[in-house]
Design a protein around this motif. Sequence first.
Motif, mmCIF file in Angstrom:
data_model
loop_
_atom_site.group_PDB
_atom_site.id
_atom_site.type_symbol
_atom_site.label_atom_id
_atom_site.label_comp_id
_atom_site.label_asym_id
_atom_site.label_seq_id
_atom_site.Cartn_x
_atom_site.Cartn_y
_atom_site.Cartn_z
ATOM 1 N N GLY A 194 19.138 6.529 -44.202
ATOM 2 C CA GLY A 194 18.274 7.220 -44.934
ATOM 3 C C GLY A 194 19.344 8.134 -45.991
ATOM 4 O O GLY A 194 20.473 8.061 -45.900
ATOM 5 N N TYR A 195 18.532 9.092 -46.864
ATOM 6 C CA TYR A 195 19.566 9.791 -47.580
ATOM 7 C C TYR A 195 20.309 11.099 -46.951
ATOM 8 O O TYR A 195 19.561 11.775 -45.836
ATOM 9 N N LYS A 200 26.134 17.633 -45.807
ATOM 10 C CA LYS A 200 25.816 17.524 -44.390
ATOM 11 C C LYS A 200 26.975 16.704 -43.705
ATOM 12 O O LYS A 200 27.404 17.006 -42.722
ATOM 13 N N TYR A 201 27.540 15.582 -44.815
ATOM 14 C CA TYR A 201 28.758 14.856 -44.384
ATOM 15 C C TYR A 201 29.783 15.283 -44.154
ATOM 16 O O TYR A 201 30.636 15.322 -43.154
ATOM 17 N N ARG A 228 22.495 10.079 -36.435
ATOM 18 C CA ARG A 228 21.822 11.231 -36.180
ATOM 19 C C ARG A 228 22.684 12.477 -36.717
ATOM 20 O O ARG A 228 22.263 13.554 -37.014
ATOM 21 N N LEU A 229 24.103 12.295 -36.552
ATOM 22 C CA LEU A 229 24.979 13.521 -36.812
ATOM 23 C C LEU A 229 25.277 13.517 -38.494
ATOM 24 O O LEU A 229 26.052 14.227 -38.966
ATOM 25 N N GLY A 230 24.978 12.343 -39.239
ATOM 26 C CA GLY A 230 25.199 12.171 -40.561
ATOM 27 C C GLY A 230 26.611 12.077 -40.952
ATOM 28 O O GLY A 230 27.281 12.170 -42.074
ATOM 29 N N MET A 231 27.330 11.075 -39.998
ATOM 30 C CA MET A 231 28.631 10.653 -40.234
ATOM 31 C C MET A 231 28.754 9.502 -41.091
ATOM 32 O O MET A 231 30.032 9.140 -41.415
#
Length: 252
Positions: A194-195, A200-201, A228-231
């Motif tokens: 997703g976006y 966040k990254y 889930r962590l946006g990595m």
Amino acid sequence: MRAWLPSCLSLCAVLGLAACGTAIPDSGSGVGFGDYESYDAQRQRDAALATSQRQTVQPPAGPVASADSYPSADAPSATGAPTAAEIDAALGRTPASTGGVITPAAPAPAPVRSGAVPASGGNNGSISDEQSFEAVSSRESIQSDAQRIAQQRAQFEQAPVTALPDRPQDTGPNLAEYALSTTNQPGQQIYRRGYTSQRKYDRACSGQPSAAVAQRAFLAAGGPQKDRLGMDPDGDGFACGWDPRPFRAAKG
């Protein structure tokens, strides 16, 4: 009288002009020199002078002074100056037995340090005692070498070979196994994402000490299927720029 007066005046004028004229040299005496007798006398005198200059000067006849007639070098000086013998003693020189020639005294041998072999020539002055064949052979023999080898063998200990310990199961994801299980290149999308904002990254990756730690956290949080962590915003399965290619290259 008046009749011969002009003639006398004319004669006096001619004589005066003749006295003032340049004298013409005698052609019979030759050009550049006087008469022949003077020239021949000058030539003989020059030849006699040249012959006398080529003669070797002979030493005067008489007895030649011997070495004993000169004052001895050991004799005290009348002026109070040091004698040749005193100078030789101060400089460490020894007079030769003949001819009065002064020869330098032989230098004293350098002291030999313990544990080192004196250099026998060349550039091996710094060779150690253990590296000198002459020094070692003078104190070692075949029997002593055999005894030393036996002592070294008796002191040799071999560590026992044991099995590798088992890897604990609670250490988290194995990055080597995961890298070898993948075939895609970094940046090549495999999973749907997703976006994820860039902010966040950056926040998620900046909180990790290294890319390897971030990859373990990513896999422990449900990766690579979920992020889930946006990595892993690009969906390649590699978090925060982690690269699996070094593991693949190591396997060959």
